[in-house]
Design a protein around this motif. Structure first.
Motif, mmCIF file in Angstrom:
data_model
loop_
_atom_site.group_PDB
_atom_site.id
_atom_site.type_symbol
_atom_site.label_atom_id
_atom_site.label_comp_id
_atom_site.label_asym_id
_atom_site.label_seq_id
_atom_site.Cartn_x
_atom_site.Cartn_y
_atom_site.Cartn_z
ATOM 1 N N THR A 51 50.587 38.947 35.953
ATOM 2 C CA THR A 51 51.042 39.222 34.684
ATOM 3 C C THR A 51 52.363 38.940 34.424
ATOM 4 O O THR A 51 52.987 38.781 33.498
ATOM 5 C CB THR A 51 50.896 40.669 34.221
ATOM 6 N N ARG A 64 52.829 30.968 31.354
ATOM 7 C CA ARG A 64 52.921 32.472 31.259
ATOM 8 C C ARG A 64 54.118 32.766 30.633
ATOM 9 O O ARG A 64 54.205 33.434 29.590
ATOM 10 C CB ARG A 64 52.507 33.234 32.662
ATOM 11 N N CYS A 75 41.255 38.775 46.808
ATOM 12 C CA CYS A 75 40.633 38.732 45.411
ATOM 13 C C CYS A 75 39.359 38.644 45.379
ATOM 14 O O CYS A 75 38.407 38.456 46.513
ATOM 15 C CB CYS A 75 41.664 37.779 44.551
ATOM 16 N N GLY A 76 38.733 38.206 44.337
ATOM 17 C CA GLY A 76 37.127 38.138 44.256
ATOM 18 C C GLY A 76 36.664 36.962 44.827
ATOM 19 O O GLY A 76 35.420 37.154 45.753
ATOM 20 N N ILE A 95 47.289 40.768 28.684
ATOM 21 C CA ILE A 95 47.684 39.541 29.325
ATOM 22 C C ILE A 95 46.177 39.404 29.948
ATOM 23 O O ILE A 95 45.644 40.212 30.578
ATOM 24 C CB ILE A 95 48.517 39.873 30.461
ATOM 25 N N ASP A 151 41.149 50.315 36.100
ATOM 26 C CA ASP A 151 42.514 50.779 36.225
ATOM 27 C C ASP A 151 43.263 49.650 36.159
ATOM 28 O O ASP A 151 44.162 49.359 36.886
ATOM 29 C CB ASP A 151 42.636 51.572 37.411
ATOM 30 N N THR A 152 43.297 48.932 35.050
ATOM 31 C CA THR A 152 44.080 47.636 34.868
ATOM 32 C C THR A 152 44.787 47.564 33.593
ATOM 33 O O THR A 152 44.490 47.039 32.497
ATOM 34 C CB THR A 152 43.182 46.281 34.899
ATOM 35 N N LEU A 194 43.483 38.001 32.214
ATOM 36 C CA LEU A 194 43.464 37.266 33.654
ATOM 37 C C LEU A 194 42.292 37.031 33.963
ATOM 38 O O LEU A 194 41.130 37.540 33.217
ATOM 39 C CB LEU A 194 43.868 38.415 34.681
ATOM 40 N N ASP A 195 41.913 36.495 35.216
ATOM 41 C CA ASP A 195 40.495 36.364 35.803
ATOM 42 C C ASP A 195 40.074 37.402 36.156
ATOM 43 O O ASP A 195 40.225 38.246 36.535
ATOM 44 C CB ASP A 195 41.202 35.452 37.172
ATOM 45 N N THR A 224 48.297 43.504 40.050
ATOM 46 C CA THR A 224 47.999 42.426 39.323
ATOM 47 C C THR A 224 49.438 41.989 38.853
ATOM 48 O O THR A 224 49.477 41.125 38.041
ATOM 49 C CB THR A 224 47.336 42.830 38.062
ATOM 50 N N ILE A 247 39.667 39.724 39.385
ATOM 51 C CA ILE A 247 40.546 40.992 39.847
ATOM 52 C C ILE A 247 39.499 42.299 39.675
ATOM 53 O O ILE A 247 39.677 43.409 40.040
ATOM 54 C CB ILE A 247 41.794 41.192 38.926
ATOM 55 N N THR A 272 43.216 34.211 42.064
ATOM 56 C CA THR A 272 44.132 35.280 41.855
ATOM 57 C C THR A 272 45.084 35.218 43.333
ATOM 58 O O THR A 272 46.077 35.399 43.368
ATOM 59 C CB THR A 272 43.972 36.528 41.373
ATOM 60 N N ILE A 306 45.490 44.538 30.781
ATOM 61 C CA ILE A 306 45.070 43.487 31.101
ATOM 62 C C ILE A 306 43.765 43.384 30.278
ATOM 63 O O ILE A 306 43.039 44.169 30.234
ATOM 64 C CB ILE A 306 44.881 43.297 32.640
ATOM 65 N N THR A 332 44.310 41.950 44.486
ATOM 66 C CA THR A 332 44.054 41.894 42.961
ATOM 67 C C THR A 332 42.930 42.448 42.538
ATOM 68 O O THR A 332 42.838 42.817 41.320
ATOM 69 C CB THR A 332 44.226 40.492 42.625
ATOM 70 N N THR A 333 42.172 43.267 43.238
ATOM 71 C CA THR A 333 40.678 43.874 42.961
ATOM 72 C C THR A 333 40.671 44.915 43.598
ATOM 73 O O THR A 333 41.392 45.322 44.640
ATOM 74 C CB THR A 333 39.684 42.851 43.064
ATOM 75 N N GLN A 334 39.926 45.804 43.189
ATOM 76 C CA GLN A 334 39.719 47.234 43.570
ATOM 77 C C GLN A 334 39.015 47.185 45.171
ATOM 78 O O GLN A 334 38.279 46.495 45.350
ATOM 79 C CB GLN A 334 38.823 48.244 43.078
#
Lengths: 98, 507
Positions: free
Chosen positions: A81, B300, A10-11, B314, B188-189, B316-317, A77, B320, A16, B192, A61-63
């Motif tokens: 969620t 959640r 993740c970042g 939703i 592309d989320t 999120l941080d 994600t 992501i 995450t 979110i 969780t990230t591109q």
């Protein structure tokens, strides 16, 4: 079946990715998978960590630019969620079984 | 009978005093686990899981304290020496967001209490249709605790502090709704939104700056983010950035004795210490996060299960988003710019450190606004760095005081700050640096202004945040037509904003 190692990206490798790591640690063994290490990494560290050859799969969780990796990359994600977790776990299990 | 009453009163006050002294002597690493345990039980986390979580949170705090100790032992004296030798005075050392987050949650009177307070506020605001976002990212509630904590340090007034903290919470919810279509499209989320206390204020402040930058010739330059990321390669990792900063501070501190072997022992030690802090501190914060995970899952479910039939995003941080190549490239390019600015800006106090690795959060929500153009991102970012330096300098004394109150041992070695997240954020400037009643009024006016604009001209607003015309229209059709689920209207005024303003075809 051999032990599989997973890199969670993740970042920050703090927030995450921890959620994903905890979820994988709990849910993959329930599917009969033999999981070795689940390590965390920042997006910037991922290419370096993967080049060690120790990992079988990336869950991010990230591109990420998938072309930079020679192992499967799953972008999700769902664990944050809570929506669609089972489908993603199916994908992860399938990727690890190959 | 006066005598027993006096006795009773003195009994009560001595009881309160002894509770206070117990709290004082327990310290954050014990107190916080107890509070988290109780909150976790209230949200129906399993007792053993809650206990494990709480212990991990205590461990995380002890770990963070160890690393901050390492930092203030090795880096702070060098920074002091640098001042003496070079005359460059930068007394506020950047300890970075991990420390800022721990400090924020560590203020016993306020910190983690923001968690249930924000959950309650978010549920009410969602129920009445004020927001479309359910922010389940409880880790990032630290931003609200941070700003509230700063206000608590300056006012000692609990109500003001909570109100200011929740005002930032309100702002990030509205900003999350505003940026959601653009984020969904760019990253592309689906479903979110990003109610992030660092990313949202910078992105909103970047909108007018970018508008001006776009009018200059700079708006036409393109640069390839992938090439930049490849050029930096492994050198862009935080440990290399940390090593470089440590070496630079070391060399500056010993610049009058560079031909002495002992100086180089100290310089190299500074480099490796800085790299160590950069690498270890996030790991320690990761322990805190691991502890919060079961609570975050319960919250959640608690939040989302109530509104299963409603259109929701939703929250999120922004972590992501920050794998995006434009974010990484801009964050690398701005590091040298930030260091040079910290030296040439008159009156700046910030000595850059850990938060040099935090720029991805600064840029995350700017990507859709600027179409991922890294020239515009870096130029806009550079302009935002000016207030960032001054706000984080001004906030340093309050943050240092807050660190003490959260039980972190700085050994009296000067000031600390965390320039990117969130000491230098525009939100901190507005909410923590002006007197609390004024700050509250200004904050609420900004929030309500954005909210009304989103209901009056939703399509135009979504496009300003970076969504395409098509995406914006689609979102308007989904969110802003027909009756919403809540009490508040989805749309103010009758006309479709863009077609009415531009085409004038329907009248």
């Amino acid at each position: 079946m051999t032990t599989k190692n997973i890199l969670v990206v993740c970042g920050t490798s703090v927030a995450t990715s921890t959620v994903v790591k905890e979820a994988l640690k709990e849910k993959l063994p329930e599917r009969g998978l033999d999981i070795g290490t689940i390590a965390k990494a920042k997006a910037t560290e991922a290419p370096g960590k993967v080049s060690s050859g120790n990992f079988d799969l990336i869950v991010t969780t990230t591109q990420l630019n998938q072309d930079k990796f020679d192992i499967p990359v799953i972008h999700t994600t769902a664990f944050m969620t809570g929506i669609g977790q089972d489908e993603v776990l199916d994908d992860i299990a399938a990727a690890l079984e190959d | 009978m006066a005598v027993p009453e006096v006795l009773l009163q003195s009994g009560v006050s001595s009881l309160l005093n002894s509770i206070n002294s117990v709290i004082q002597s327990l310290g954050v690493s014990v107190l916080l686990p107890i509070i988290i345990f109780l909150i976790a039980l209230a949200f129906r986390v399993d007792v053993l899981k809650a206990a494990r979580s709480s212990i991990l949170i205590g461990i995380g705090f002890i770990g963070i304290n160890l690393v901050i100790g390492l930092f203030s032992e090795n880096i702070s004296p060098l920074a002091q020496q640098m001042v003496e030798v070079t005359g460059i005075t930068l007394p506020a050392v950047d300890v970075g967001w991990p420390a800022a987050a721990a400090i924020a949650f560590g203020i016993a009177e306020l910190g983690v209490w923001m968690i249930p307070l924000f959950v309650a506020m978010n549920l009410v605001l969602f129920a009445i249709g004020f927001t479309y976002t359910l922010n389940v990212d409880i880790w990032n509630y630290w931003h609200f605790a941070f700003i509230g904590g700063l206000v608590y340090m300056s006012t000692n007034n609990w109500l003001y502090s909570v109100a200011v903290g929740l005002t930032l919470g309100l702002f990030v919810l509205v900003a999350a709704d505003w940026t959601q279509p653009a984020v969904e499209e760019t990253f592309d989320t689906p479903g979110i939104s990003i109610p992030h206390g660092t990313s949202a204020p910078y992105a909103v402040a970047a909108i007018p700056i970018h508008w001006a930058v776009d009018k200059t010739p700079l708006g036409n330059i393109e640069a390839d983010p992938d090439a930049i990321q490849d050029r930096f390669g492994i050198l862009g990792e935080p440990i290399f950035v940390g090593l470089a900063i440590g070496l630079v501070i070391g060399i500056a501190a010993y610049s009058n004795a560079l031909f002495v072997a002992e100086s180089w022992y100290a310089i190299l030690t500074a480099g490796i210490s800085f790299a160590a802090v950069m690498h270890i501190l996030p790991m320690m914060v990761g322990i805190l996060m691991e502890g919060l995970t079961p609570l975050s899952e319960s919250i959640r479910n608690f939040m989302t299960s109530r509104f299963e039939d409603r259109d929701m995003a939703i929250g999120l941080d922004s972590a992501i988003l920050i794998g995006h190549e434009s974010v990484i490239a801009s964050s690398l390019l701005i590091v040298p710019i930030a260091i040079v600015m910290s030296i040439i800006l008159p009156g700046n106090d910030v000595l850059w450190g850990i938060d040099l690795a935090t720029f991805p959060f600064f840029f995350a929500l700017m990507v859709p606004i600027m179409n991922g153009n890294i020239v515009k991102m870096v130029v806009t970012g550079t302009i935002l760095l000016i207030p960032l330096h001054y706000i984080s300098s001004a906030v340093a004394p309050l943050l240092t005081q807050a660190a003490g109150s959260a039980g972190f041992d700085l050994a009296g070695r000067g000031l600390i700050t965390s320039p990117v997240a969130d000491a230098g954020s525009p939100a901190t400037g507005v909410l923590a640096l002006i007197p609390a009643p004024v700050a509250l009024a200004v904050g609420l006016v900004i929030v309500l202004g954005i909210w009304v604009a989103l209901r009056m001209w939703p399509q135009r607003m979504y496009m300003v945040a970076g969504a395409s015309e098509e995406k914006a229209r689609e979102t308007v059709e989904r969110r802003h037509t027909g009756k919403g689920g809540g009490l508040l209207p989805n749309k103010l005024g009758s006309s479709a904003d863009v077609t009415a303003a531009e085409g004038r075809s329907d009248d």
